[in-house]
Design an enzyme around this catalytic site. Structure first.
Site, PDB file in Angstrom:
ATOM      1  N   ASP A  50       4.674  20.071 -18.167  1.00  0.00           N
ATOM      2  CA  ASP A  50       5.107  18.733 -18.562  1.00  0.00           C
ATOM      3  C   ASP A  50       4.630  18.338 -19.959  1.00  0.00           C
ATOM      4  OD1 ASP A  50       2.455  18.697 -17.722  1.00  0.00           O
ATOM      5  OD2 ASP A  50       2.840  17.483 -15.954  1.00  0.00           O
ATOM      6  N   ASP A  98      -2.721  10.410  -6.784  1.00  0.00           N
ATOM      7  CA  ASP A  98      -1.615   9.970  -5.922  1.00  0.00           C
ATOM      8  C   ASP A  98      -0.867  11.156  -5.301  1.00  0.00           C
ATOM      9  OD1 ASP A  98      -0.150  10.971  -8.055  1.00  0.00           O
ATOM     10  OD2 ASP A  98       0.782   9.067  -8.607  1.00  0.00           O
ATOM     11  N   HIS A 142       0.428  13.787  -6.890  1.00  0.00           N
ATOM     12  CA  HIS A 142       1.504  14.411  -7.676  1.00  0.00           C
ATOM     13  C   HIS A 142       1.156  15.835  -8.099  1.00  0.00           C
ATOM     14  CE1 HIS A 142      -0.271  12.519 -11.608  1.00  0.00           C
ATOM     15  NE2 HIS A 142      -0.660  13.767 -11.534  1.00  0.00           N
ATOM     16  N   GLU A 144       5.833  12.076  -9.365  1.00  0.00           N
ATOM     17  CA  GLU A 144       5.132  10.955  -8.744  1.00  0.00           C
ATOM     18  C   GLU A 144       5.675  10.717  -7.336  1.00  0.00           C
ATOM     19  OE1 GLU A 144       2.578  10.293 -10.130  1.00  0.00           O
ATOM     20  OE2 GLU A 144       2.683   9.297 -12.070  1.00  0.00           O
TER      21      GLU A 144
HETATM   22  C1  F6R Z   1      -0.771  18.177 -16.133  1.00  0.00           C
HETATM   23  C2  F6R Z   1      -0.204  17.887 -14.826  1.00  0.00           C
HETATM   24  C3  F6R Z   1      -0.838  16.918 -13.885  1.00  0.00           C
HETATM   25  C4  F6R Z   1      -2.351  17.142 -13.717  1.00  0.00           C
HETATM   26  C5  F6R Z   1      -2.924  16.134 -12.741  1.00  0.00           C
HETATM   27  C6  F6R Z   1      -4.431  16.254 -12.615  1.00  0.00           C
HETATM   28  O1  F6R Z   1      -0.037  19.173 -16.800  1.00  0.00           O
HETATM   29  O2  F6R Z   1       0.822  18.420 -14.519  1.00  0.00           O
HETATM   30  O3  F6R Z   1      -0.215  17.005 -12.629  1.00  0.00           O
HETATM   31  O4  F6R Z   1      -2.567  18.440 -13.251  1.00  0.00           O
HETATM   32  O5  F6R Z   1      -2.603  14.847 -13.141  1.00  0.00           O
HETATM   33  O6  F6R Z   1      -5.028  15.945 -13.838  1.00  0.00           O
HETATM   34  P1  F6R Z   1      -6.596  16.133 -14.069  1.00  0.00           P
HETATM   35  O7  F6R Z   1      -6.870  17.573 -13.927  1.00  0.00           O
HETATM   36  O8  F6R Z   1      -6.838  15.630 -15.453  1.00  0.00           O
HETATM   37  O9  F6R Z   1      -7.272  15.332 -13.013  1.00  0.00           O
END
Ligand code: F6R
Length: 269
Positions: free
Chosen positions: A67, A136, A138, A143
């Site tokens: 992403d 959440d 994801h 989301e």
């Molecule tokens: C980032 C992504 C997100 C993160 C997730 C956890 O490329 O796809 O899904 O993996 O938000 O983020 P952290 O590791 O910062 O808690």
């Protein structure tokens, strides 16, 4: 789903790097799906170390990131392209032309998303997709409520995600509200998935993902439908798992299998 509970964040990073490194050694032209964020930093540091000290060779590896924030270009310090260069690509021998991150400044996101999917297909699909998880539930930026069949597209971030990610930006106002992200359907097509989670704040999401029902309200739970997922979590993130003892038992059996003291069969997915 195979669940590995490690002692702490550092151990999660090392274990995850082992999975990636094993694949890169076995299949030097593999296609990696990569994630950004705090959780994966330990894994990247270990991969950089393996490259420097043990010559782990990324020269023929291809990568696709999950992403990118809409509006941020590659030189923006909070963009995911910048993150990947800073923490990984600038320190290993991957050919930067083989690395792909969605373009947060594409003029036509629909066309760009279609093109991204097409490029993944042309490379033969993703061999190993690395994933973090949001509080959440994801994966990538899918989301709650995202279609479990979704493909790469624009997605509006929830307030919870914006709040969680404000730590990288300084304030909530500076966090982009939109991202271009691979879909749940895109992720489910990868051959293997590695889901990483660290810290107490992820405990509920991990429990819902591994032991809850498959639901679009927790998009990571769709991984239950995938045939080859390994979740590596630390003690804090795994603290709400009801079947922790069983997962440990499985790991002990896996160790036996690897040591050759048990019949070699594909087990415990
Ligand atoms: C980032 C992504 C997100 C993160 C997730 C956890 O490329 O796809 O899904 O993996 O938000 O983020 P952290 O590791 O910062 O808690």
């Amino acid at each position: 789903m195979r669940v590995i509970v490690e002692l702490n964040r550092e151990a999660v990073g090392r274990r995850a790097a082992q999975f990636v490194a094993d694949l890169v050694r076995r299949e030097p032209t593999c296609v990696l799906g990569l994630a950004t964020g705090g959780t994966v930093l330990g894994m990247y540091a270990e991969l950089v170390r393996l490259h420097r000290e043990e010559g782990l060779d990324f020269s023929r590896v291809v990568s696709f990131n999950l992403d990118e924030y809409v509006g941020l270009g590659p030189s923006h310090p909070q963009s995911y392209r910048f993150f990947m260069q800073q923490h990984v690509f600038d320190h290993i021998n991957i050919d930067v032309r083989n690395t792909h991150v969605p373009d947060g400044r594409a003029l036509d996101f629909e066309a760009h998303s279609e093109q991204y999917e097409k490029m993944i297909k042309e490379e033969g699909g993703i061999d190993l997709q690395v994933l973090g998880i949001g509080t959440d539930g994801h994966i990538a930026f899918n989301e709650p409520g995202s279609s479990l069949g979704s493909r790469t597209r624009l997605k509006t971030l929830t307030e919870e995600t914006v709040r969680d990610n404000a730590r990288f930006f300084g304030s909530m106002e500076d966090v982009p509200q939109l991202a271009v992200t691979m879909g749940v359907g895109t992720i489910l097509e990868s051959r293997r998935c590695l889901l990483l989670a660290c810290g107490d704040a992820k405990a509920k999401a991990v429990r819902n993902t591994v032991e809850g029902p498959v639901t679009a309200q927790v998009t990571a739970s769709a991984l239950q439908l995938h045939r080859e997922v390994v979740a590596i979590v630390d003690e804090d993130a795994g603290r709400l798992l009801e079947r922790r003892d069983y997962y440990r038992q499985v790991e002990q059996a896996q160790t036996l299998l690897r040591s050759g003291r048990a019949p070699q069969i594909a087990a415990d997915r």
